[in-house]
Each structure stands twice: as structure tokens, then as C-alpha cells.
Design a protein around this motif. Sequence first.
Motif, short mmCIF file in Angstrom:
data_model
loop_
_atom_site.label_atom_id
_atom_site.label_comp_id
_atom_site.label_asym_id
_atom_site.label_seq_id
_atom_site.Cartn_x
_atom_site.Cartn_y
_atom_site.Cartn_z
N GLU A 85 35.43 36.16 40.02
CA GLU A 85 35.40 37.60 39.80
C GLU A 85 35.25 37.92 38.31
O GLU A 85 34.55 38.86 37.93
CB GLU A 85 36.65 38.25 40.38
N GLN A 86 35.90 37.14 37.45
CA GLN A 86 35.71 37.33 36.01
C GLN A 86 34.26 37.09 35.63
O GLN A 86 33.68 37.84 34.82
CB GLN A 86 36.61 36.37 35.23
N VAL A 134 37.03 47.82 36.62
CA VAL A 134 38.31 47.17 36.35
C VAL A 134 38.51 46.08 37.39
O VAL A 134 38.39 46.33 38.60
CB VAL A 134 39.49 48.17 36.42
N SER A 135 38.81 44.85 36.96
CA SER A 135 39.00 43.75 37.91
C SER A 135 40.29 43.95 38.70
O SER A 135 41.18 44.71 38.31
CB SER A 135 39.05 42.42 37.17
N ARG A 136 40.40 43.25 39.83
CA ARG A 136 41.59 43.44 40.66
C ARG A 136 42.85 42.96 39.94
O ARG A 136 43.93 43.52 40.13
CB ARG A 136 41.44 42.72 42.00
N MET A 137 42.74 41.91 39.11
CA MET A 137 43.91 41.47 38.35
C MET A 137 44.32 42.53 37.33
O MET A 137 45.51 42.81 37.13
CB MET A 137 43.63 40.14 37.66
N ALA A 138 43.34 43.17 36.70
CA ALA A 138 43.64 44.24 35.76
C ALA A 138 44.27 45.43 36.48
O ALA A 138 45.15 46.10 35.93
CB ALA A 138 42.38 44.67 35.02
N ARG A 139 43.82 45.70 37.69
CA ARG A 139 44.42 46.80 38.46
C ARG A 139 45.90 46.52 38.72
O ARG A 139 46.73 47.43 38.66
CB ARG A 139 43.67 46.99 39.77
N ARG A 140 46.22 45.27 39.03
CA ARG A 140 47.63 44.92 39.25
C ARG A 140 48.43 45.09 37.97
O ARG A 140 49.52 45.67 37.97
CB ARG A 140 47.74 43.47 39.73
N ILE A 141 47.89 44.58 36.87
CA ILE A 141 48.60 44.63 35.60
C ILE A 141 48.83 46.07 35.16
O ILE A 141 49.89 46.42 34.63
CB ILE A 141 47.82 43.84 34.53
N LEU A 142 47.83 46.92 35.40
CA LEU A 142 47.89 48.31 34.96
C LEU A 142 48.40 49.27 36.03
O LEU A 142 48.41 50.49 35.82
CB LEU A 142 46.50 48.76 34.49
#
Length: 409
Positions: free
Chosen positions: A205-206, A246-254
Motif C-alpha cells: 500500500e505504501q 491518506v493511507s489506512r495506517m495514517a488513518r489509524r494514527i490520525l
Amino acid sequence: MNDNTLAQLHSARERFGGGEQLPDVLTPNLLPEPVARSWARSRDAGVVPWQAPEYELLIGTRSVRETPDDRRLYSCIVDEIEQLWDAFGGDDWTIFCVNPKGTVIHARRSAGCGDQLILPIVAGRRILESHIGTTAPSCALHDGTEATVTGGQHYLNEFERVSCLAVPLFGLHGEVVGALDITGTGQRDFAQMKEQFRIAALAAEQRLFGTLRGCHLLRVQHDPRWLATPLAGVLAVEEDGQLRAVSRMARRILSLPHDASVSRLTLRDLFDEAPPALLARVLRPQQGPQRISRADGSRLWVHYARAPLNRSTARRMTTDLEVGRGEGEPKHFGGAPRGAQRIGASLEEQMFVAIQDAMRDHNGNVAAVARQLQISRTTVYARLRQLHEIGMPAREAEDGASSLPGDKR
């Protein structure tokens, strides 16, 4: 799965295929809810447990990766499949990726495989519930969650000896764009493997974000040690600070909804406590990550990963990667292959294309590539690293194992 459990599932499957309801004795441990829903979809499609599996083969297409989305998915996942295969492959196993329609985009299996349930899983086949019933990829695609289907949990009787694990792949806007799967008939520790497949999906995904043009890419994490790993979130940001994706990991972090649009959000919305000068600084290349405080009291590290790419450069590079040089096409005399000698191409474009061609010609032998192009191996590795970061990898380096220098996964 012991014999008693297998017998219970077999009996329930036969009755369910004949039109009865699932018995209450089938607890979620025996038949997880996503798998039970897949059974229902399979039955609704007219599949019965005692039929033979029929893998659908696409007919009348020029290529199994004909669409831009499929080619992009392939370029982002192929390296991850190779690394997973090195760790978990075997004669009776296959690791593959499907697109949202269930079409196999790329599959890896041993040349010694002789299992008739594994052999048909090749690029161009479709893994559909309407043809082969319940599988882990079908569950992952439908529900957008990880899925494990073992033994009698499959809907077809013939798959009772098969186990499979699949993780979904998410796109730029939180949508499911595919699934990464391992299927086989031997023994594997799926609990241990699941984490590796999760990380591989995040890495792919990255790489998908690396294919975006005309925007800045930022990596975010609470812990700076994870910024250079697949556990970092990725933000695609326009020049004016507007978010593109926005990546799914960034969505979790934010703490952003996993499928909500971010098109109206800006960096200021994400980091409303940050001084304007700091927000302007994160959109410029920096030697190290920037630490930013948020309104909820948490702090994030933001690393500038990539500047906006020149669109014409990216388009030429993508075309060369996807099409490649035709069989028997002669090389250009003087070191660089003919593909690099395009009229109007910049020196940077020519270098990227020359390295891609040379890596194909020498099967990933970096030393041979360096000799042909008369550059150092360090330069070759640096250029390969750049190609990986923008989602357009060349053939893997022969003396770099399955990763490039600096890859901290």
C-alpha cells in the motif's frame, strides 16, 4: 482440525447445501461468521458442496494485467510475494494476489507442485464463490478483513484438505483493491504467518502511494523508529497543504474514519496546534523528521518522503516498465539500452530507464549493471531505491537478496 470437527463441518455443509439452515452446534470457532456468510453466498450462486471446483479462466483478453489498476497492483505487490515465498513457500503451496473481481494478478508456486487444486491458481484465473465456493480471498474481498479458511470450513468437499489465509489490500481512499493470499495443503502456522502478510500488505500500500504524481508524500508515526518501515502512515499532500489521499495506517494514527473522504482536509486540520512555519517546513525536504503536537496532547513525527514527481518523467518511466523491450529487440551500442535513448528524455529519465533495462538484461546482477553503464554499484542501488519509493521497481538485485540497502522492514 481434528476428525470430529471435520465430521461436524462436513455434515453441516451437506445439509446446508441441500437447503437446510446451519445447525446451532456450529460455534464461531468452528465456522467464523465471515465464512458462514460466504457459504450462504456460494449456495445462493447455485454452488453445491459435492461439485468439482471450476476456476474461471478469462477469455478474449490480450493480457491478464490489461488495465492500469491491475498493472499498478502487480508492480506494488510482486516484490512482497517474492519475499513471502522465500519464507513460506513449498511444493504444495502458492502465494498470490487477486484484484477486486477475484482475478489472479500474480501467483508464485514451486515448479515441483503437482496438486490439482493448486495448479489452476495462475494469473488470469478467477477465485469466485460462484465457481469454487468459499475461500479466504473471497472473504477478504467481500468483508475487507483478514480471513483464514481451513479444511472443512471450505464450502466444497474437495477443499477439505486445503488451508488458506488472505489479507485485504486497500487503495488510496480506503477502498479494497485486492487481496494477498497463501493457499496450500501442508502444515503452516497461520497465527505466525498472519503478521508477516499484514506487513507485506502495508508495504504494498505504501508503494501504491508512491505511484501518485504531482504531490508531496509524508510519512507519519508516533515513534520515529517506525518511519522507515511499512508501519508508517503515508499522506499525499498538494502544494497548498490540501490532502489528496491518506493511507489506512495514517488513518489509524490520525483517528480518521477508514473509508471517509479526505479531499476537504488540510494539514492544518490534522495539526491544528502546529505553528504555520512548522507546517510549511514539513512540505520541504529535511534532513530529519519533524515533531508535531496535536490538540489531543499526542505527538507525531512527520518525515518528508518525496517531492512531487515530474509528470512527463513518471509517465515515460511507467510506460517503459509496463511494456518493456520486445523480445529480440536490439540494444543500443554504447552502454545504455536503446530504451534509454528517447528523444527529449532528460538525463535522469535516461538513467532510470537504462538501469531498468540493464537489470532485466542481467537478471538483477548489480555488478554487471554497473559495469555496463560504467557507474558504481552504490549509484545503481541508489537509483533502485528511488524506483522502489515511487512504486516502479526493477528486477530484484541478485546480490541484494530480496531487499535493497537501507530497507528496514
